[in-house]
Design a protein around this motif. Structure first.
Motif, mmCIF file in Angstrom:
data_model
loop_
_atom_site.group_PDB
_atom_site.id
_atom_site.type_symbol
_atom_site.label_atom_id
_atom_site.label_comp_id
_atom_site.label_asym_id
_atom_site.label_seq_id
_atom_site.Cartn_x
_atom_site.Cartn_y
_atom_site.Cartn_z
ATOM 1 N N LYS A 12 92.728 -57.955 -1.820
ATOM 2 C CA LYS A 12 92.258 -59.277 -1.407
ATOM 3 C C LYS A 12 92.727 -59.512 0.022
ATOM 4 O O LYS A 12 93.904 -59.351 0.326
ATOM 5 C CB LYS A 12 92.840 -60.355 -2.312
ATOM 6 N N VAL A 13 91.789 -59.872 0.889
ATOM 7 C CA VAL A 13 92.119 -60.086 2.292
ATOM 8 C C VAL A 13 91.521 -61.404 2.762
ATOM 9 O O VAL A 13 90.638 -61.975 2.124
ATOM 10 C CB VAL A 13 91.605 -58.947 3.193
ATOM 11 N N HIS A 14 91.990 -61.867 3.901
ATOM 12 C CA HIS A 14 91.460 -63.066 4.538
ATOM 13 C C HIS A 14 89.992 -62.827 4.861
ATOM 14 O O HIS A 14 89.584 -61.703 5.162
ATOM 15 C CB HIS A 14 92.264 -63.336 5.826
ATOM 16 N N LYS A 15 89.186 -63.875 4.811
ATOM 17 C CA LYS A 15 87.740 -63.715 5.020
ATOM 18 C C LYS A 15 87.404 -63.146 6.394
ATOM 19 O O LYS A 15 86.395 -62.473 6.555
ATOM 20 C CB LYS A 15 87.010 -65.038 4.805
ATOM 21 N N ASP A 16 88.264 -63.379 7.398
ATOM 22 C CA ASP A 16 88.022 -62.838 8.735
ATOM 23 C C ASP A 16 88.298 -61.341 8.809
ATOM 24 O O ASP A 16 87.884 -60.682 9.761
ATOM 25 C CB ASP A 16 88.898 -63.551 9.765
ATOM 26 N N LEU A 17 88.986 -60.793 7.810
ATOM 27 C CA LEU A 17 89.327 -59.371 7.812
ATOM 28 C C LEU A 17 88.556 -58.569 6.771
ATOM 29 O O LEU A 17 88.953 -57.456 6.423
ATOM 30 C CB LEU A 17 90.834 -59.194 7.573
ATOM 31 N N GLU A 18 87.446 -59.109 6.276
ATOM 32 C CA GLU A 18 86.626 -58.389 5.305
ATOM 33 C C GLU A 18 86.191 -57.048 5.901
ATOM 34 O O GLU A 18 85.748 -56.971 7.037
ATOM 35 C CB GLU A 18 85.382 -59.196 4.934
ATOM 36 N N GLY A 19 86.338 -55.990 5.140
ATOM 37 C CA GLY A 19 85.936 -54.664 5.592
ATOM 38 C C GLY A 19 86.996 -53.928 6.387
ATOM 39 O O GLY A 19 86.766 -52.826 6.867
ATOM 40 N N PHE A 20 88.178 -54.503 6.539
ATOM 41 C CA PHE A 20 89.257 -53.880 7.309
ATOM 42 C C PHE A 20 89.904 -52.770 6.500
ATOM 43 O O PHE A 20 90.299 -52.958 5.370
ATOM 44 C CB PHE A 20 90.298 -54.929 7.692
ATOM 45 N N LYS A 21 89.985 -51.588 7.088
ATOM 46 C CA LYS A 21 90.656 -50.457 6.452
ATOM 47 C C LYS A 21 91.420 -49.687 7.524
ATOM 48 O O LYS A 21 90.971 -49.574 8.656
ATOM 49 C CB LYS A 21 89.664 -49.519 5.786
ATOM 50 N N MET A 22 92.587 -49.170 7.141
ATOM 51 C CA MET A 22 93.385 -48.330 8.029
ATOM 52 C C MET A 22 93.630 -47.007 7.330
ATOM 53 O O MET A 22 93.839 -46.966 6.122
ATOM 54 C CB MET A 22 94.726 -48.982 8.352
ATOM 55 N N ASN A 23 93.604 -45.945 8.110
ATOM 56 C CA ASN A 23 93.870 -44.612 7.594
ATOM 57 C C ASN A 23 94.834 -43.900 8.528
ATOM 58 O O ASN A 23 94.805 -44.111 9.742
ATOM 59 C CB ASN A 23 92.583 -43.789 7.486
#
Length: 69
Positions: A12-23
């Motif tokens: 669950k993330v903030h709506k402004d960070l939808e789609g955020f992924k780090m690798n």
């Protein structure tokens, strides 16, 4: 008994960070789906800076940042 593979759940993330992924790859390099500038802008708006919280002119600093945009 065979173990069932875990389903990859999206956090669950903030709506402004939808789609955020780090690798992190095998060389230790960090890759992200968002630019660093966008992440920094989000953090500046939503996270309190502990170093600045006791300053008397904090409101003036925040207003100055908003006017520059």
């Amino acid at each position: 008994m065979a173990k069932k593979p875990k389903k990859e759940e999206t956090p669950k993330v903030h709506k402004d960070l939808e789609g955020f992924k780090m690798n992190i790859n095998s060389f230790g390099e960090i890759s992200s789906t968002f630019s660093i500038d966008k992440l920094n802008e989000f953090l500046n708006q939503n996270v309190e800076d502990k170093k600045l919280k006791d300053r008397d002119d904090l409101d003036e600093i925040k207003e100055g940042k908003k006017k520059k945009k």
